[in-house]
Design an enzyme around this catalytic site. Structure first.
Site, PDB file in Angstrom:
ATOM      1  N   GLU A 325       0.816  -1.211   0.000  1.00 46.51           N
ATOM      2  CA  GLU A 325       0.000   0.000   0.000  1.00 46.51           C
ATOM      3  C   GLU A 325       0.852   1.264   0.000  1.00 46.51           C
ATOM      4  O   GLU A 325       1.211   1.789   1.068  1.00 46.51           O
ATOM      5  CB  GLU A 325      -0.937   0.020   1.211  1.00 46.51           C
ATOM      6  CG  GLU A 325      -2.091  -0.964   1.126  1.00 46.51           C
ATOM      7  CD  GLU A 325      -3.073  -0.853   2.288  1.00 46.51           C
ATOM      8  OE1 GLU A 325      -2.723  -0.211   3.307  1.00 46.51           O
ATOM      9  OE2 GLU A 325      -4.181  -1.424   2.190  1.00 46.51           O
ATOM     10  N   GLU A 411      -6.560  -7.019  -1.243  1.00 39.98           N
ATOM     11  CA  GLU A 411      -6.911  -6.871   0.177  1.00 39.98           C
ATOM     12  C   GLU A 411      -8.231  -6.139   0.293  1.00 39.98           C
ATOM     13  O   GLU A 411      -8.370  -5.010  -0.173  1.00 39.98           O
ATOM     14  CB  GLU A 411      -5.812  -6.115   0.934  1.00 39.98           C
ATOM     15  CG  GLU A 411      -6.129  -5.921   2.420  1.00 39.98           C
ATOM     16  CD  GLU A 411      -5.022  -5.181   3.159  1.00 39.98           C
ATOM     17  OE1 GLU A 411      -3.834  -5.457   2.877  1.00 39.98           O
ATOM     18  OE2 GLU A 411      -5.334  -4.301   3.987  1.00 39.98           O
TER      19      GLU A 411
END
Length: 584
Positions: A325, A411
């Site tokens: 991320e 995710e």
């Protein structure tokens, strides 16, 4: 001293470790000698104990195994424990094939003996006894004072005696500090996801299997490796495959905060344990560089992915996620250049799918799609949390798909950060419908028992699967039930067969090639003048007959109408109005 033979299900950190701590303290009042401490599940969870060790010197951890019953999975656990810097002592091992087969599995005897020798692990065989059971070294009625003849020894007894004669007593030490876990047999078990679909590849916005058919993977993400290593084992993966019906497991290897940067051997061992299990079980595994500052650690990331790709990149199971991320780093001059270099490293060894993290915690997939990384078999990460991220983020994903890139929801979780119900069932349905319609693969966050909304497990849940409903959170039960309904590869895009609606502003007339499967629908669309009927396409020379789809821009309606093919993609392209539009 060995302070606890075989704990069973007691928690390591809450029960066993405190017990050992007190026993060690008592012994240390009188002796500095070695103390061997039992580990959970009949002294097999040495890797778990190594992640939260007892404080003190001259301590070792018990490893118990029975040849023919315990095999490579348990050797992987021991290797992981060693890589974390603890001493392992095989204080009980025996020959007992509980699963049937030959009384003595000579191949596994050799495998275990080689492993113990390589790692310098001390051991004691079970047992000097004449009970009529496979592990006994003596036949019933053997002398109780030694001087045994060959006729008084069992098959196991003769084998162990002969082996001890060759190399008993102190040895010159291990030849290596850790034994890399061997690569399992690459043939996926029949009926498993990998056996059914083989090597995956990206074509436009779709993920295809080895036969060229659209495939959608669904599964679970493991939690940060450095904090939840006890769930990183073959038992958990087997339960997820068999009970939850997953086709994908994401190995979220922590990088910072005590992860790979500080403990590369320990983290690599965890990753290899999960990858080996996935290969054995026929699951896909997404190896994830799990951090938010990967561009600062480019050299380490290239080193890690180079090793993983070289060892496993030929196997269809192994997929790569190079940057979990990114946060506020710039896509074009920070994130994209990072991905480009890591992709080049992986491509030296593997053509397998690579998933690329996008800006703002992997949400700006539309931005990445406008300036994509060059290369084949690439997808872009979409991360979302139901109840927090809603239609705006789905719009971004749809925009990315319309630009011809593949999106992979590596995710997603259930976490309503803005308040409201813990589980927003309406948004769960909206996201599930969107992912299904677009054929987007996904991994839910997370297999962990931390007390937070996104965890699938309640605190204290078993670290070896076989979870009861009472061990699952509300989110865990919801995700499990959904995976059971439709996990694994899906047949691709769906269409409805309701009557075509009246034309509306902003619609499109889409061409569907003759004899092509439904999942290819709307690969090419022809722009339609506002308010014109379907037949306008023919009148304007861009006949949109054949199997066509009417797309309404004012409603979430996709309607299939049947016709007769009248043209080819080449003829349509001549008009210069062909553009990509993707639709379930």
């Amino acid at each position: 001293f060995e302070t606890f033979n075989e704990p069973v299900r007691q928690g390591w950190s809450q029960v066993l470790k405190p017990y050992h701590t007190q026993m060690v303290s008592t012994i240390r009042q009188h002796s500095q000698n070695v103390i061997v401490m039992g580990t959970r599940t009949w002294s097999q969870e040495v890797d778990e104990a190594a992640s939260d060790p007892v404080q003190g010197d001259n301590l070792a951890y018990s490893l118990h195994f029975y040849v023919g019953t315990h095999k490579q999975d348990l050797r992987n656990k021991a290797a992981a424990a060693l890589s974390r810097g603890v001493c392992v002592f095989a204080s009980e091992w025996g020959i007992w094939n509980q699963g049937g087969g030959p009384a003595v599995d000579y191949g596994e005897v050799r495998a275990w003996n080689d492993f113990l020798a390589q790692e310098g692990i001390s051991s004691a065989n079970w047992a000097i006894n004449d009970k009529a059971e496979p592990a006994s070294a003596l036949k019933p009625g053997a002398s109780s004072h030694g001087s045994w003849s060959d006729g008084e020894l069992t098959e196991a007894g003769r084998l162990v005696r002969d082996d001890l004669r060759k190399g008993s007593g102190p040895t010159p030490g291990p030849t290596t500090t850790t034994t890399p876990a061997p690569i399992p047999d690459p043939v996926a078990p029949a009926g498993s996801p990998v056996a059914a679909h083989g090597h995956l590849r990206v074509s436009g916005s779709r993920l295809l299997d080895g036969a060229g058919q659209p495939v959608r993977l669904q599964g679970m993400s493991l939690f940060w490796s450095q904090w939840s290593g006890r769930f990183w084992n073959a038992d958990v993966l087997r339960w997820l495959r068999d009970d939850w019906k997953v086709s994908l497991v994401r190995a979220a290897m922590g990088v910072e905060a005590g992860g790979y940067l500080q403990n590369p051997e320990a983290e690599m061992a965890r990753v290899e344990t999960v990858v080996n299990a996935a290969v054995e079980l026929g699951l896909y595994v997404l190896v994830d560089w799990h951090e938010e500052n990967a561009e600062r650690h480019l050299a380490q990331a290239k080193g890690f992915f180079g090793k993983v790709a070289e060892k496993y990149g030929h196997l269809p199971n192994v997929l790569f996620e190079t940057f979990n991320e990114p946060v506020h780093q710039a896509w074009s001059w920070e994130i994209k250049p990072y991905h480009t270099q890591v992709v080049a490293t992986i491509r030296k060894h593997s053509p397998n799918l690579i998933v690329l993290g996008t800006r703002t915690w992997s949400q700006e997939v539309d931005e990445a799609a406008s300036d994509p990384v060059q290369g084949d078999n690439l997808a872009y990460s979409l991360h979302f949390y139901v109840g927090t991220h809603k239609q705006d983020l789905r719009n971004k994903a749809a925009a990315a798909l319309s630009r011809g890139v593949c999106v992979f929801a590596s995710e997603w979780g259930i976490w309503n950060q803005g308040g409201g119900p813990a589980v927003d069932y309406g948004e769960v349905r909206a996201w599930n419908d969107f992912l299904a319609q677009e054929g987007i693969s996904s991994a839910n966050w997370a297999i962990n028992d931390k007390a937070e909304p996104a965890s699938a497990l309640k605190p204290g849940a078993s670290s070896h699967g076989s979870w009861s409903d009472g061990e699952l959170t509300e989110a865990g039960r919801l995700v499990r039930d959904d995976l059971r309904k439709g996990s694994g590869p899906t047949p691709g895009l769906t269409t409805t067969t309701t009557a075509a609606p009246a034309p509306d502003a902003g619609g499109f007339c889409c061409w569907w090639p003759q004899n092509r499967p439904a999942e290819e629908v709307c690969r090419t669309c022809i722009s339609k003048t506002v308010g014109q009927p379907r037949e306008w396409c023919k009148g304007a020379g861009t006949w949109c007959g054949g199997d066509t789809v009417r797309i309404s821009s004012t409603a979430d309606t996709y309607v299939l109408s049947r016709g007769h093919p009248r043209t080819t993609l080449d003829r349509l392209a001549v008009f210069g109005v062909v553009f990509a539009f993707f639709l379930p």
